[in-house]
Design an enzyme around this catalytic site. Structure first.
Site, PDB file in Angstrom:
ATOM      1  N   LYS A  76       0.814  -1.226   0.000  1.00  0.00           N
ATOM      2  CA  LYS A  76       0.000   0.000   0.000  1.00  0.00           C
ATOM      3  C   LYS A  76       0.846   1.275   0.000  1.00  0.00           C
ATOM      4  O   LYS A  76       0.397   2.320  -0.448  1.00  0.00           O
ATOM      5  CB  LYS A  76      -0.961   0.015   1.185  1.00  0.00           C
ATOM      6  N   GLU A 113     -10.453   7.148   3.984  1.00  0.00           N
ATOM      7  CA  GLU A 113     -11.144   6.365   5.001  1.00  0.00           C
ATOM      8  C   GLU A 113     -10.339   5.089   5.196  1.00  0.00           C
ATOM      9  O   GLU A 113      -9.513   4.733   4.361  1.00  0.00           O
ATOM     10  CB  GLU A 113     -12.567   6.005   4.566  1.00  0.00           C
ATOM     11  N   SER A 172       1.784  -9.789  -0.734  1.00  0.00           N
ATOM     12  CA  SER A 172       1.433  -8.367  -0.669  1.00  0.00           C
ATOM     13  C   SER A 172       1.777  -7.703   0.658  1.00  0.00           C
ATOM     14  O   SER A 172       1.996  -6.496   0.705  1.00  0.00           O
ATOM     15  CB  SER A 172      -0.050  -8.181  -0.986  1.00  0.00           C
TER      16      SER A 172
HETATM   17  C1  LIG Z   1      -5.073  -3.993   1.626  1.00  0.00           C
HETATM   18  C2  LIG Z   1      -4.350  -5.235   1.378  1.00  0.00           C
HETATM   19  C3  LIG Z   1      -4.705  -6.113   0.330  1.00  0.00           C
HETATM   20  C4  LIG Z   1      -5.912  -5.906  -0.532  1.00  0.00           C
HETATM   21  O1  LIG Z   1      -5.899  -4.779  -1.333  1.00  0.00           O
HETATM   22  P1  LIG Z   1      -5.705  -4.828  -2.906  1.00  0.00           P
HETATM   23  O2  LIG Z   1      -6.040  -3.458  -3.331  1.00  0.00           O
HETATM   24  O3  LIG Z   1      -6.626  -5.868  -3.467  1.00  0.00           O
HETATM   25  O4  LIG Z   1      -4.294  -5.178  -3.148  1.00  0.00           O
HETATM   26  C5  LIG Z   1      -3.918  -7.223   0.093  1.00  0.00           C
HETATM   27  N1  LIG Z   1      -2.848  -7.498   0.866  1.00  0.00           N
HETATM   28  C6  LIG Z   1      -2.479  -6.695   1.892  1.00  0.00           C
HETATM   29  C7  LIG Z   1      -1.291  -7.068   2.709  1.00  0.00           C
HETATM   30  C8  LIG Z   1      -3.214  -5.547   2.176  1.00  0.00           C
HETATM   31  O5  LIG Z   1      -2.857  -4.764   3.208  1.00  0.00           O
END
Ligand SMILES: *Cc1c(COP(=O)(O)O)cnc(C)c1O
Length: 398
Positions: free
Chosen positions: A94, A116, A382
């Protein structure tokens, strides 16, 4: 196979095929046009890209490595590689788009970011980006979430963000979205709306994809260097779809690479038990754009649920809807228990504790590995799972 030409950019109305667009009040259309124009100019400028790259490298810690998971690879007899977005500053992908959005806001002469947050992950990333770029930051958050997500609330406060409690309705993310959007409507002359995923009206999906495309660009080069070839398939979890579109964008034109998006099946396929909009949603409009939306027979948006709170959104980025429609990406599901098992399996096998969101992608990768269909795969990790440890131990200790 042959996918023909894939539209990378949206059309002049902000659509990817049948999805996307801009369903917002007229006064905002003008402002969004300005944001789109500024963005498209900025990304052509060396100065803007240099500033962004400097932050990504020297502040956020990019490039994130591609790691060959040797223990899992041996166990499954398949080359399993992980793109380590969990190693970024603040622990997830993010930060990539948050830094980009903050720089864009500065370029537009805005003094504040408005956002938000539900579980607080997006809020922390935006508060971080606001701190480093010297912007004010208002984070709207439901009162129930404020109590539930205390550590992230405290983090945001320490980072200098102003937390605005939302007491309407269910006092959670849905009302926080409405409240932040209403605040933005009043303040857009001096503030920028900092969206948290590849969703929302045009131009936000395009902007988020651009800022997250660093994942796919790096990963393709790193994988080629390490494996001497492209992966046979790539996998990412899909909430709104920002980490996924970032990874996918690097491989979209590589016809030899199969692409999988993984949605949360939650407790079951019944309405209200999952957040798999690509799999169970129908065309509809949510938060100013057209996409697959979880809804009942009357078109009322149903609640989304997943054990991974970052995945529980009842809509999904319009580009994903387009990529599914043209058959370029397959969207499948993983349930809560499969995700929890993958959380433990990756932790024990490789010493990497994944976020519950990312655990969905890992679980799906391991499932695919078992089929023997692929020799090498790349999974987008992610984010890291530190934020989830307490919850997992309280519910699923094993
Ligand atoms: C917020 C988040 C997601 C989901 O958001 P996407 O916009 O679909 O990528 C996935 N993995 C993590 C670690 C997150 O914090």
């Amino acid at each position: 196979m042959g996918f023909g030409k894939i539209n990378i950019m949206p059309d002049s109305e902000g659509f990817y095929g049948n999805y996307g667009g801009q369903f917002v009040p007229n006064e905002l259309k003008k402002e969004f046009q300005k944001i789109a124009e500024t963005f498209l100019n900025c990304i052509k400028e060396k100065e803007f890209n240099d500033e962004l790259n400097d932050l990504l490298e020297n502040y956020a810690g990019r490039p994130s490595p591609v790691y060959y998971a040797k223990n899992l690879s041996a166990k499954y007899n398949c080359g399993i590689y992980l793109k380590r977005e969990d190693l970024n500053h603040t622990g997830a992908h993010k930060i990539n788009h948050s830094l980009g959005e903050a720089l864009l806001a500065k370029r537009m002469g805005k003094s504040k970011l408005i956002a938000e947050t539900g579980a607080g992950q997006h809020g922390v990333a935006i508060a971080t980006a606001a701190a480093i770029t010297g912007l004010e930051c208002d984070i709207y958050m439901g009162e129930i979430d404020i109590v539930k997500e205390k550590p992230n609330v405290e983090r945001m406060k320490i980072l200098g963000a102003n937390i605005v409690p939302v007491s309407d309705g269910t006092k959670t993310l849905k009302e926080a979205v409405d409240a932040s959007f209403n605040a933005y409507l009043k303040e857009y002359n001096t503030a920028m709306y900092a969206i948290g995923s590849a969703v929302g009206p045009y131009p936000f999906p395009m902007i988020i994809e651009y800022f997250q495309s660093v994942i796919g660009r790096e990963a393709r080069e790193q994988f080629l260097k390490q494996a001497g070839k492209l992966p046979d398939c790539i996998i990412a979890c899909v909430g709104g779809g920002s980490n996924a579109i970032g990874l996918f964008s690097g491989f979209i034109e590589d016809e030899s690479v199969d692409i999988y998006g993984v949605e949360p099946l939650g407790r079951s396929s019944a309405a209200g038990d999952n957040a798999a909009s690509m799999n169970f949603g129908k065309d509809g409009i949510i938060h100013g754009f057209k996409c697959k939306v979880l809804q009942d027979a009357d078109g009322k948006i149903t609640n989304a649920y997943s054990v991974a709170s970052g995945l529980d959104y009842p809509g999904v980025g319009p580009k994903h809807c387009y990529l599914a429609e043209i058959g370029r990406v397959k969207y499948d599901v993983i349930d809560d228990n499969e995700a929890i098992n993958a959380f433990y399996e990756l932790s024990k096998a490789e010493g990497i504790i994944p976020a519950l969101e990312s655990s969905h992608a890992v679980a799906y990768g391991l499932k695919l590995a078992k089929t023997g269909k692929y020799k090498d795969m790349l999974i987008n990790l992610s984010g890291r799972g530190d934020k989830d440890i307490e919850f997992v131990l309280s519910k699923f200790n094993c």
